[in-house]
Design a protein around this motif. Sequence first.
Motif, PDB file in Angstrom:
ATOM      1  N   TYR A 173      -9.209  11.816   5.644  1.00  0.00           N
ATOM      2  CA  TYR A 173      -8.020  11.481   4.399  1.00  0.00           C
ATOM      3  C   TYR A 173      -8.431  12.536   4.510  1.00  0.00           C
ATOM      4  CZ  TYR A 173      -9.377   6.589   6.691  1.00  0.00           C
ATOM      5  OH  TYR A 173      -9.663   5.844   7.100  1.00  0.00           O
ATOM      6  N   THR A 176     -15.230   9.105   6.059  1.00  0.00           N
ATOM      7  CA  THR A 176     -15.372   8.291   7.358  1.00  0.00           C
ATOM      8  C   THR A 176     -15.168   8.647   8.639  1.00  0.00           C
ATOM      9  OG1 THR A 176     -15.453   5.781   7.758  1.00  0.00           O
ATOM     10  CG2 THR A 176     -14.176   6.583   6.733  1.00  0.00           C
ATOM     11  N   THR A 190       0.744   5.875  -0.814  1.00  0.00           N
ATOM     12  CA  THR A 190      -0.312   7.279  -1.214  1.00  0.00           C
ATOM     13  C   THR A 190       0.231   7.319  -2.286  1.00  0.00           C
ATOM     14  OG1 THR A 190       1.503   8.954  -0.135  1.00  0.00           O
ATOM     15  CG2 THR A 190      -0.733   7.385   1.411  1.00  0.00           C
ATOM     16  N   VAL A 244      -3.308   4.084  -2.699  1.00  0.00           N
ATOM     17  CA  VAL A 244      -4.628   4.404  -2.032  1.00  0.00           C
ATOM     18  C   VAL A 244      -4.653   6.169  -1.679  1.00  0.00           C
ATOM     19  CG1 VAL A 244      -5.923   4.198   0.126  1.00  0.00           C
ATOM     20  CG2 VAL A 244      -4.939   2.597  -0.701  1.00  0.00           C
ATOM     21  N   ASP A 245      -5.268   6.668  -2.148  1.00  0.00           N
ATOM     22  CA  ASP A 245      -5.623   8.333  -2.203  1.00  0.00           C
ATOM     23  C   ASP A 245      -6.633   8.506  -1.441  1.00  0.00           C
ATOM     24  OD1 ASP A 245      -5.519  11.024  -2.723  1.00  0.00           O
ATOM     25  OD2 ASP A 245      -5.826  11.110  -5.276  1.00  0.00           O
ATOM     26  N   PRO A 246      -6.468   9.349  -0.344  1.00  0.00           N
ATOM     27  CA  PRO A 246      -6.836   9.542   0.680  1.00  0.00           C
ATOM     28  C   PRO A 246      -7.844  10.056   0.700  1.00  0.00           C
ATOM     29  CG  PRO A 246      -4.667  10.574   1.275  1.00  0.00           C
ATOM     30  CD  PRO A 246      -4.322   9.208   0.058  1.00  0.00           C
ATOM     31  N   GLU A 247      -7.493  11.186  -0.229  1.00  0.00           N
ATOM     32  CA  GLU A 247      -8.101  12.557  -0.898  1.00  0.00           C
ATOM     33  C   GLU A 247     -10.084  12.012  -1.275  1.00  0.00           C
ATOM     34  OE1 GLU A 247      -6.388  16.660  -1.549  1.00  0.00           O
ATOM     35  OE2 GLU A 247      -5.215  14.815  -2.842  1.00  0.00           O
ATOM     36  N   ASN A 248      -9.742  10.635  -2.102  1.00  0.00           N
ATOM     37  CA  ASN A 248     -10.738  10.222  -2.652  1.00  0.00           C
ATOM     38  C   ASN A 248     -11.706   9.095  -2.359  1.00  0.00           C
ATOM     39  OD1 ASN A 248     -10.062  11.530  -4.976  1.00  0.00           O
ATOM     40  ND2 ASN A 248      -8.645  10.268  -5.920  1.00  0.00           N
ATOM     41  N   ARG A 249     -11.216   8.913  -0.817  1.00  0.00           N
ATOM     42  CA  ARG A 249     -12.069   7.806   0.356  1.00  0.00           C
ATOM     43  C   ARG A 249     -13.387   8.520   0.579  1.00  0.00           C
ATOM     44  NH1 ARG A 249      -9.724   3.903   1.881  1.00  0.00           N
ATOM     45  NH2 ARG A 249     -10.650   2.502   3.855  1.00  0.00           N
ATOM     46  N   GLU A 250     -14.503   7.609   0.521  1.00  0.00           N
ATOM     47  CA  GLU A 250     -15.786   8.202   0.986  1.00  0.00           C
ATOM     48  C   GLU A 250     -15.485   8.788   2.286  1.00  0.00           C
ATOM     49  OE1 GLU A 250     -18.009   3.962   2.503  1.00  0.00           O
ATOM     50  OE2 GLU A 250     -17.375   4.707   0.168  1.00  0.00           O
ATOM     51  N   TYR A 295       0.797  -1.611  -0.505  1.00  0.00           N
ATOM     52  CA  TYR A 295       0.067   0.590  -0.004  1.00  0.00           C
ATOM     53  C   TYR A 295       1.196   0.929   0.400  1.00  0.00           C
ATOM     54  CZ  TYR A 295      -4.010  -2.774   1.287  1.00  0.00           C
ATOM     55  OH  TYR A 295      -4.905  -4.143   1.255  1.00  0.00           O
TER      56      TYR A 295
END
Length: 162
Positions: free
Chosen positions: A158, A85, A9, A77-83, A7
């Motif tokens: 995120y 939560t 960023t 894994v892009d934190p800006e595109n995460r829903e 994983y």
Amino acid sequence: MSAHKNYMTPAGWQALKDELFQLVNKERPEIVQVVNWAASNGDRSENGDYLYGKRRMREIDRRIRFLTKRLEAAEVVDPENREATDQIFFAATVTIERGDGSEQQVRIVGEDEIDAAKHKISWKSPLARALIKAREGDAVWLHTPQGREQIEILAVEYVRID
């Protein structure tokens, strides 16, 4: 493909990609030139430029193989595109309160992105493992060499990690 996910960023992936580009397109060709020049000078057994150049080329080739494998196994894994939560997963920026009452902010990143000065911790680190899947407002236990420490999760975000 590697059995273990790597994983990362987007910034971590780009940093490895940039290093690989630098090695392949700049450093390695320069060393090849030095080695070829040194080899043309005759006796190689006592030729420092030749011996050092060959050793440096092996180091560069080893690093190129390592970076290539890490990038092939990468799961970005892009934190800006995460829903949105309040639960902690990879790429979260988490504000915690340590057992001694001090506040700390940590970013959960890939193994190749660890940077203590910027509070970037590996998702495999003991602290990250204690935090993952917990939610804002939860308290978790961290096992340290000094004993167990209770950590309270104050905020989960995120946001972009540089």
